[in-house]
Enzyme design. Structure first.
Site, PDB file in Angstrom:
ATOM      1  CB  SER A 153      -0.872   0.105   1.081  1.00  0.00           C
ATOM      2  OG  SER A 153      -2.029   0.748   1.402  1.00  0.00           O
ATOM      3  CG  ASP A 318      -6.285  -3.526  -2.969  1.00  0.00           C
ATOM      4  OD1 ASP A 318      -6.958  -2.572  -2.793  1.00  0.00           O
ATOM      5  OD2 ASP A 318      -5.300  -3.433  -2.753  1.00  0.00           O
ATOM      6  CG  HIS A 351      -5.815  -2.264   0.393  1.00  0.00           C
ATOM      7  ND1 HIS A 351      -4.761  -1.922  -0.752  1.00  0.00           N
ATOM      8  CD2 HIS A 351      -5.339  -1.624   1.794  1.00  0.00           C
ATOM      9  CE1 HIS A 351      -3.784  -1.276  -0.328  1.00  0.00           C
ATOM     10  NE2 HIS A 351      -4.100  -0.662   0.937  1.00  0.00           N
TER      11      HIS A 351
END
Lengths: 374, 200
Positions: A153, A318, A351
């Site tokens: 991320s 995601d 995610h």
């Protein structure tokens, strides 16, 4: 299968830096502390160091346990003896980023110039500033070149940025569940989260410490919004569905659906330990990150400086950092003649998948990391 | 599979040292690894299957996990010197689309496929059964192959699509077949290019 173990009890360390750090915003941090942890042993050639970069709410505590709280590191399933990032082979470092709230200099620390907490006066920090600070820590630890920089991320953005800011100091970058820049939708989610905090009556312009209060309602709301975007529709549906607290609707704004209960719990828990100013700063760092900005949006041109090899990983469900965003990085790297591998892991968890130990995911990480020469 | 050695050698002979290569359906990456060894290519593989992607990662091959049935939209025009599809075309739905994409992103395409008109395959059909051979090892009910075509068919498709055949080699096992390849060859390899614009 190798035996997988924990690195055991770990103790955070603090490095103080008294050389001013120039920031991308034009500001300067006159001095600062970085809190970090290390796992494994730096070899004699100093060639086996791996930096793990954290995301929005992460910290330096990547692996092992803290003796006092018993808290386990946020990526303990990845880092340890026999784990994909094997601490018998690598010297792994986790750093709390500047502006954080886990001990590195941030808004909840005392501003030496005023003797009061920084609060909203803490300067804006960017992904690039974090990387610069991490590079100074690497200097301090005697690490000229990382065998790898790894992150998921926002951490993946740091890994990518490392290879652009310090191309000679990174051999491999593992960029996981990340993106070359946020989309408008992503910035929109961040903005709603920020407004929740900024509009909390207890925010006090960011100087809530002096008032002895915390904007917990705003911070909890921000976390609730974030949490929705970290999970997939399917995962949320499977976990909670339309399950009711009471067997039938009671026509109230109290918790009725289990998903409401879950979100409130997650929000309140987060607001109990995280700092609202750190949340604001970190979401802005996400929004600003755009390595192609100075290249008229041409990511291939922006990546021209890079010298590292890359592994890029995305997750099928995601939607916050969708696979198509990872592929933008992959194609740009390929067209910059970088060595790059890309995998899209079929994982239902959205995610947050990047924190799980899905066998295919960890299999790929292990295979890639095993081939890293030290 | 032993037949892959001559397959690999033919492909290597069509490639100059240091070229950029894209291998579609790269499996465990062994062809790219071979080409890196003997031609120092800068190679990337495309593979959809998770097990094979993992094998590529273990082999240290650059692998990109996408579904090539959806085309090669992320790949720039003419970026690669050669785009290879080794023994996979018969398993593709979007046959014409992928050939077009290969010649868009590559200067030349290299395609190999099993020849369904190979005499042993014809013999099997005459005996009432779908052919099973070294190059067609699967049963009819579990084969990944969905396009059943011959050397003659592929020549026709190239003519129809305006694809230039720069070179064609046909083999039975590892022996080059020059006479009656559509009958005597089990595998064919093609070096393909975009057809020159018509001047007439």
């Amino acid at each position: 299968m190798k035996e997988q173990q924990s690195v055991g009890i770990v103790v955070p360390q603090t490095a103080h830096f008294s050389d001013p750090l120039p920031l991308k915003s034009g500001g300067v941090l006159p001095q600062y502390d970085l809190v970090y942890e290390t796992y494994g042993t730096l070899n004699a050639a100093r060639s086996n160091a791996v930096l793990v970069c954290h995301a929005l709410s992460g910290s330096h505590h990547v692996a092992g346990k803290h003796a006092d709280s018993g808290a386990e590191g946020w990526w303990d399933n990845l880092v340890g003896p026999g784990k994909p990032l094997d601490t018998r082979r690598f010297f792994v470092i986790g750093v709390n980023n500047l502006g954080g709230c886990y001990g590195s200099s941030g808004p909840n620390c005392i501003n030496p110039a005023t003797g009061k907490p920084w609060g909203a006066d803490f300067p804006f920090v960017t992904v690039e500033d974090w990387v610069d600070a991490q590079a100074r820590l690497a200097d301090r630890l005697g690490i000229e070149r990382f065998a790898a920089v790894v992150g998921g991320s926002l951490g993946g953005m740091q890994a990518l940025s490392w290879t652009l800011q310090y191309p000679d100091r990174v051999a491999h970058a593992l960029v996981i569940a990340s993106a070359p820049k946020l989309t408008a939708q992503n910035i929109a989610f961040n903005e709603v989260a920020r407004q929740a905090i900024l509009k909390d009556p207890e925010f006090h312009g960011g100087h809530y410490y002096e008032h002895g209060v915390v904007p917990t309602r705003g911070l909890a709301l921000a976390r609730m919004i974030g949490h929705i975007t970290y999970l997939s529709d399917d995962a949320m549906g499977q976990k909670f569905g339309r399950a009711l607290r009471h067997d039938k609707p009671v026509f109230s704004y109290d918790v009725e659906f289990e998903i409401e209960s879950y979100l409130r719990y997650q929000g309140d828990k987060f607001a109990g330990f995280f700092d609202a100013n750190t949340y604001l700063l970190t979401t802005k760092a996400l929004d600003y990150y755009d390595p192609a900005f100075d290249y008229n949006g041409d990511l291939v041109a922006a990546l021209g400086r890079a010298k590292a090899d890359y592994l890029v990983v995305s997750f099928s469900t995601d939607w916050r950092f969708a696979p198509s965003r990872s592929r933008e990085i992959v194609y740009a790297l390929m067209h910059s003649d970088r060595r790059v591998s890309y995998t899209e892991i079929d994982c239902p968890a959205g995610h947050d998948s990047f924190l799980l130990d899905d066998p295919q995911y960890h299999g790929i990480l292990r295979a890639y990391i095993d081939n890293i020469q030290v | 599979m032993s037949f892959q050695r001559y397959d690999y050698d033919v492909i290597a002979n069509w490639i100059e040292p240091g070229e950029r290569i894209l291998d579609l359906g790269c499996g465990d990456g062994s062809l790219l690894r071979y080409l890196a060894e003997v031609r120092q290519v800068r190679g990337y593989g495309v593979e959809k299957d998770p097990e094979r992607v993992l094998a590529c990662a273990r082999n240290g091959i650059n692998v990109i996990q996408i579904d090539m049935e959806e085309g090669l939209a992320g790949f720039d025009d003419g970026f690669f010197d050669h785009v290879i599809m080794s023994l996979s075309l018969q398993a593709m739905h979007n046959t014409q689309g992928i050939l077009k994409e290969m010649l868009r992103v590559g200067r030349e395409a290299v395609v190999s496929f099993p020849n369904f008109a190979y005499w042993r395959h014809r013999q099997a059909i005459l005996n009432g059964h779908m052919p099973i051979s070294k190059n067609l090892p699967h049963q009819w009910y579990n084969t990944p192959n969905i396009r059943f075509f011959t050397i003659a068919d592929f020549d026709d498709l190239c003519a129809q699509e305006g694809i230039a055949i720069h070179e064609r080699l046909a083999f039975d096992e590892d022996k080059v077949i020059t006479d009656e390849p559509n009958f005597l060859a089990s595998v064919a390899l093609y070096r393909l290019g975009r057809s020159e614009p018509s001047t007439g």
